[in-house]
Design a protein around this motif. Sequence first.
Motif, PDB file in Angstrom:
ATOM      1  N   GLY A 110      -2.499  39.315 -58.820  1.00  0.00           N
ATOM      2  CA  GLY A 110      -3.372  39.882 -59.844  1.00  0.00           C
ATOM      3  C   GLY A 110      -3.214  41.385 -59.974  1.00  0.00           C
ATOM      4  N   TYR A 111      -4.317  42.032 -60.371  1.00  0.00           N
ATOM      5  CA  TYR A 111      -4.300  43.475 -60.628  1.00  0.00           C
ATOM      6  C   TYR A 111      -4.050  44.277 -59.352  1.00  0.00           C
ATOM      7  CZ  TYR A 111      -5.628  42.893 -65.458  1.00  0.00           C
ATOM      8  OH  TYR A 111      -5.603  42.572 -66.792  1.00  0.00           O
ATOM      9  N   VAL A 112      -4.351  43.686 -58.202  1.00  0.00           N
ATOM     10  CA  VAL A 112      -4.090  44.382 -56.948  1.00  0.00           C
ATOM     11  C   VAL A 112      -2.773  43.917 -56.328  1.00  0.00           C
ATOM     12  CG1 VAL A 112      -4.874  44.645 -54.560  1.00  0.00           C
ATOM     13  CG2 VAL A 112      -6.452  44.957 -56.426  1.00  0.00           C
TER      14      VAL A 112
ATOM     15  N   ASP B 226       1.246  32.938 -56.254  1.00  0.00           N
ATOM     16  CA  ASP B 226      -0.020  32.655 -56.934  1.00  0.00           C
ATOM     17  C   ASP B 226       0.003  31.205 -57.387  1.00  0.00           C
ATOM     18  OD1 ASP B 226      -2.089  34.957 -58.450  1.00  0.00           O
ATOM     19  OD2 ASP B 226      -2.272  32.838 -58.969  1.00  0.00           O
TER      20      ASP B 226
ATOM     21  N   ARG C  73       0.797  33.089 -64.854  1.00  0.00           N
ATOM     22  CA  ARG C  73       0.826  34.474 -64.388  1.00  0.00           C
ATOM     23  C   ARG C  73       2.160  34.795 -63.706  1.00  0.00           C
ATOM     24  NH1 ARG C  73      -4.729  37.193 -61.933  1.00  0.00           N
ATOM     25  NH2 ARG C  73      -4.703  38.841 -63.453  1.00  0.00           N
TER      26      ARG C  73
ATOM     27  N   THR D 174     -12.404  37.778 -55.325  1.00  0.00           N
ATOM     28  CA  THR D 174     -13.629  37.547 -54.540  1.00  0.00           C
ATOM     29  C   THR D 174     -14.831  37.790 -55.455  1.00  0.00           C
ATOM     30  OG1 THR D 174     -13.439  39.850 -53.804  1.00  0.00           O
ATOM     31  CG2 THR D 174     -12.654  38.173 -52.293  1.00  0.00           C
TER      32      THR D 174
ATOM     33  N   THR E 265     -11.277  42.831 -51.403  1.00  0.00           N
ATOM     34  CA  THR E 265     -12.513  43.483 -50.958  1.00  0.00           C
ATOM     35  C   THR E 265     -13.446  42.418 -50.393  1.00  0.00           C
ATOM     36  OG1 THR E 265     -12.261  45.141 -52.663  1.00  0.00           O
ATOM     37  CG2 THR E 265     -14.479  44.866 -51.739  1.00  0.00           C
TER      38      THR E 265
ATOM     39  N   GLU F 212      -7.973  48.060 -50.665  1.00  0.00           N
ATOM     40  CA  GLU F 212      -7.216  48.809 -51.674  1.00  0.00           C
ATOM     41  C   GLU F 212      -8.162  49.698 -52.476  1.00  0.00           C
ATOM     42  OE1 GLU F 212      -3.912  49.143 -52.071  1.00  0.00           O
ATOM     43  OE2 GLU F 212      -4.790  50.693 -53.353  1.00  0.00           O
TER      44      GLU F 212
ATOM     45  N   GLU G 274      -7.708  50.952 -61.804  1.00  0.00           N
ATOM     46  CA  GLU G 274      -6.867  50.455 -62.878  1.00  0.00           C
ATOM     47  C   GLU G 274      -6.597  51.567 -63.889  1.00  0.00           C
ATOM     48  OE1 GLU G 274      -8.165  46.612 -64.357  1.00  0.00           O
ATOM     49  OE2 GLU G 274      -8.618  46.003 -62.313  1.00  0.00           O
TER      50      GLU G 274
ATOM     51  N   LYS H 215     -19.821  43.839 -58.825  1.00  0.00           N
ATOM     52  CA  LYS H 215     -19.633  42.778 -57.819  1.00  0.00           C
ATOM     53  C   LYS H 215     -19.820  43.325 -56.398  1.00  0.00           C
ATOM     54  CE  LYS H 215     -15.052  41.912 -56.810  1.00  0.00           C
ATOM     55  NZ  LYS H 215     -14.787  42.275 -55.428  1.00  0.00           N
TER      56      LYS H 215
ATOM     57  N   ARG I 284     -12.719  42.821 -67.713  1.00  0.00           N
ATOM     58  CA  ARG I 284     -13.792  42.239 -66.889  1.00  0.00           C
ATOM     59  C   ARG I 284     -15.002  43.177 -66.808  1.00  0.00           C
ATOM     60  NH1 ARG I 284     -10.229  40.409 -61.748  1.00  0.00           N
ATOM     61  NH2 ARG I 284      -9.176  42.349 -62.303  1.00  0.00           N
TER      62      ARG I 284
HETATM   63  P1  NAD Z   1      -7.243  38.937 -59.882  1.00  0.00           P
HETATM   64  O1  NAD Z   1      -8.193  37.909 -60.324  1.00  0.00           O
HETATM   65  O2  NAD Z   1      -6.532  39.789 -60.906  1.00  0.00           O
HETATM   66  O3  NAD Z   1      -6.096  38.254 -58.996  1.00  0.00           O
HETATM   67  C1  NAD Z   1      -6.337  37.329 -57.985  1.00  0.00           C
HETATM   68  C2  NAD Z   1      -5.255  36.250 -58.043  1.00  0.00           C
HETATM   69  O4  NAD Z   1      -5.384  35.409 -56.899  1.00  0.00           O
HETATM   70  C3  NAD Z   1      -5.357  35.328 -59.260  1.00  0.00           C
HETATM   71  O5  NAD Z   1      -4.149  35.400 -60.009  1.00  0.00           O
HETATM   72  C4  NAD Z   1      -5.574  33.927 -58.645  1.00  0.00           C
HETATM   73  O6  NAD Z   1      -4.889  32.911 -59.356  1.00  0.00           O
HETATM   74  C5  NAD Z   1      -4.984  34.100 -57.278  1.00  0.00           C
HETATM   75  N1  NAD Z   1      -5.465  33.130 -56.294  1.00  0.00           N
HETATM   76  C6  NAD Z   1      -6.748  32.788 -56.000  1.00  0.00           C
HETATM   77  N2  NAD Z   1      -6.791  31.879 -55.009  1.00  0.00           N
HETATM   78  C7  NAD Z   1      -5.509  31.633 -54.659  1.00  0.00           C
HETATM   79  C8  NAD Z   1      -4.903  30.793 -53.681  1.00  0.00           C
HETATM   80  N3  NAD Z   1      -5.643  30.050 -52.866  1.00  0.00           N
HETATM   81  N4  NAD Z   1      -3.559  30.786 -53.601  1.00  0.00           N
HETATM   82  C9  NAD Z   1      -2.805  31.549 -54.424  1.00  0.00           C
HETATM   83  N5  NAD Z   1      -3.323  32.370 -55.355  1.00  0.00           N
HETATM   84  C10 NAD Z   1      -4.658  32.420 -55.477  1.00  0.00           C
HETATM   85  O7  NAD Z   1      -8.023  39.870 -58.868  1.00  0.00           O
HETATM   86  P2  NAD Z   1      -7.736  41.414 -58.518  1.00  0.00           P
HETATM   87  O8  NAD Z   1      -8.334  42.297 -59.554  1.00  0.00           O
HETATM   88  O9  NAD Z   1      -6.302  41.573 -58.173  1.00  0.00           O
HETATM   89  O10 NAD Z   1      -8.632  41.571 -57.223  1.00  0.00           O
HETATM   90  C11 NAD Z   1      -8.274  40.973 -56.000  1.00  0.00           C
HETATM   91  C12 NAD Z   1      -9.130  41.549 -54.891  1.00  0.00           C
HETATM   92  O11 NAD Z   1      -8.867  42.953 -54.770  1.00  0.00           O
HETATM   93  C13 NAD Z   1     -10.629  41.437 -55.103  1.00  0.00           C
HETATM   94  O12 NAD Z   1     -11.236  41.223 -53.858  1.00  0.00           O
HETATM   95  C14 NAD Z   1     -11.007  42.797 -55.631  1.00  0.00           C
HETATM   96  O13 NAD Z   1     -12.347  43.129 -55.314  1.00  0.00           O
HETATM   97  C15 NAD Z   1     -10.072  43.698 -54.901  1.00  0.00           C
HETATM   98  N6  NAD Z   1      -9.761  44.958 -55.584  1.00  0.00           N
HETATM   99  C16 NAD Z   1      -9.500  44.973 -56.919  1.00  0.00           C
HETATM  100  C17 NAD Z   1      -9.156  46.174 -57.549  1.00  0.00           C
HETATM  101  C18 NAD Z   1      -8.844  46.234 -59.020  1.00  0.00           C
HETATM  102  O14 NAD Z   1      -8.640  47.317 -59.517  1.00  0.00           O
HETATM  103  N7  NAD Z   1      -8.794  45.134 -59.739  1.00  0.00           N
HETATM  104  C19 NAD Z   1      -9.041  47.344 -56.795  1.00  0.00           C
HETATM  105  C20 NAD Z   1      -9.304  47.291 -55.424  1.00  0.00           C
HETATM  106  C21 NAD Z   1      -9.666  46.086 -54.828  1.00  0.00           C
END
Ligand code: NAD
Length: 462
Positions: free
Chosen positions: A11-13, A34, A39, A92, A132, A161, A165, A279, A346
């Motif tokens: 994902g985004y991280v 993933d 994706r 999460t 997180t 992390e 974004e 969140k 989001r």
């Molecule tokens: P996201 O939803 O963009 O990506 C998460 C990915 O995990 C999804 O593509 C999902 O399909 C995949 N996934 C879920 N369960 C799975 C499994 N069992 N096996 C394989 N793939 C699986 O989320 P994100 O924005 O990347 O955030 C991820 C975490 O990082 C969160 O805990 C968030 O709080 C934290 N975080 C996010 C940011 C941000 O800028 N978005 C920054 C710092 C921390």
Amino acid sequence: MIKSICCIGAGYVGGPTMAVIAQKCPHIKVTVVDLNEKRIAAWNDADTNNIPVYEPGLDVIVAEARGRNLFFSTEVDKAIEEADMIFISVNTPTKTYGVGKGMAADLKYIELCARQIARVAKTDKIVVEKSTLPVRTASAIKDILDHTGNGVQFQILSNPEFLAEGTAVSDLLSPDRVLIGGDTTPEGQKAIQALVDIYANWVSKDRILTTNVWSSELSKLTANAFLAQRVSSINAMSELCEKTGADVNEVARAIGMDSRIGPKFLKSSVGFGGSCFQKDILNLVYIAKTYGLNEVADYWEQVIIMNDHQKRRFAKNIISTLYNTVSGKKIAFLGWAFKKDTNDTRESAAIYVADDLLSEQAIISVYDPKVKEEQILLDLNYLETRSESDNKNGITVGDNPYGACKDAHAIAVLTEWDEFKNYDWKKIYDNMLKPAFVFDGRNLLDRKELEKIGFVYQSIGS
Ligand code: NAD
Ligand code: UGA
């Protein structure tokens, strides 16, 4: 030395973080996996303009490393098996059911990852929490991993992390700090060192901070709570500024020059969005409550209450300024993403403002440089305020700003995209109904210029 990394969650991280590790560590094979096939296919798209996360500069890094030592795949088991180090970077979100509904973090995806690693791993692994997580999650993960019965040894590290974004690439290339928490045992310290060695390929050692696991987990929630608190604090002052003739930009500048306060994160707005601030604070509130710390919980909850108020009052002000009715009136939205330079929507304030205006029967026309109609409708439908067909009837999404603003009664600026500043505002004015209103939810545009053209211009906090 680590030779092979697997990251669960593209994902985004997971995507940007691993792309940078792969770019900076050509000697390490990095596989991002993933379950979401669409994706992964997008990450593998031959045209790097089509990768699923829009971040300035990311396409170039992916183009350099992909196929060399950076791979995107849906074969989760295979990648786990091959890796010495596994990052868990899955979502999460806030729980939508059961105990802690609407507050606690839903850890089901984390637990699924832990169980999958436990099932598949045949050699010792370092498991890194990148998502997180609530403080003490590492002990639950460890519990699951320690019950495999096959003698495989796991070390759990917390490596939250801090990227934002829109600036993910520069945040990753030159982070303020990298935080790594691990066990105080010799094995724990060895695992910490293995991760330090990876980051040390491009981050100076004085910026790599090591702590115990619980401090690391809690520092992430704390950092987001402090950042969001600054936005809610300045937004609270913005409302007082509007009543008193003070200007929130001037107030922010004046207090930000105090080196103890600092100038960053004092930009008043229509309210913070994004997948994490709300969140993570709700999660913090929930954790405090579970320990019976009600005053601590109430203190942080106020940051969310203020933010909800800021979004609502923006919509209310549009309605009251437009002579107490927006029914049948076209209102143009410039921006839908939760901030500029991202395609992520989001928790964007735009969703809630649109929802309130649709309830008053406004007709909304949206232009965002990076967000597509499909996403905008998904965002509104998710709220379940009205039927999907009513949402579709109430919203149009344009592919250029001039069309979106044509014949509108008002324009609302919801995202601070730079390009909005450079539009031909005279042309926009000429094609609107009069009086032509601009509600600038980002204090982005030039008041003097707009008023000179003839707009009725309202910003936040002045
Ligand atoms: P996201 O939803 O963009 O990506 C998460 C990915 O995990 C999804 O593509 C999902 O399909 C995949 N996934 C879920 N369960 C799975 C499994 N069992 N096996 C394989 N793939 C699986 O989320 P994100 O924005 O990347 O955030 C991820 C975490 O990082 C969160 O805990 C968030 O709080 C934290 N975080 C996010 C940011 C941000 O800028 N978005 C920054 C710092 C921390
Ligand atoms: C935030 C943190 O800044 C990151 O350090 C953290 O890693 C991340 O959350 C996370 O854990 O997900 P992000 O949400 O991507 O990053 O973006 P921010 O720049 O923090 O902006 C969040 C929201 O606050 C946006 O809607 C933004 O427009 C708003 N904001 C920010 C303001 O209204 N005013 C400001 O002064 C700053």
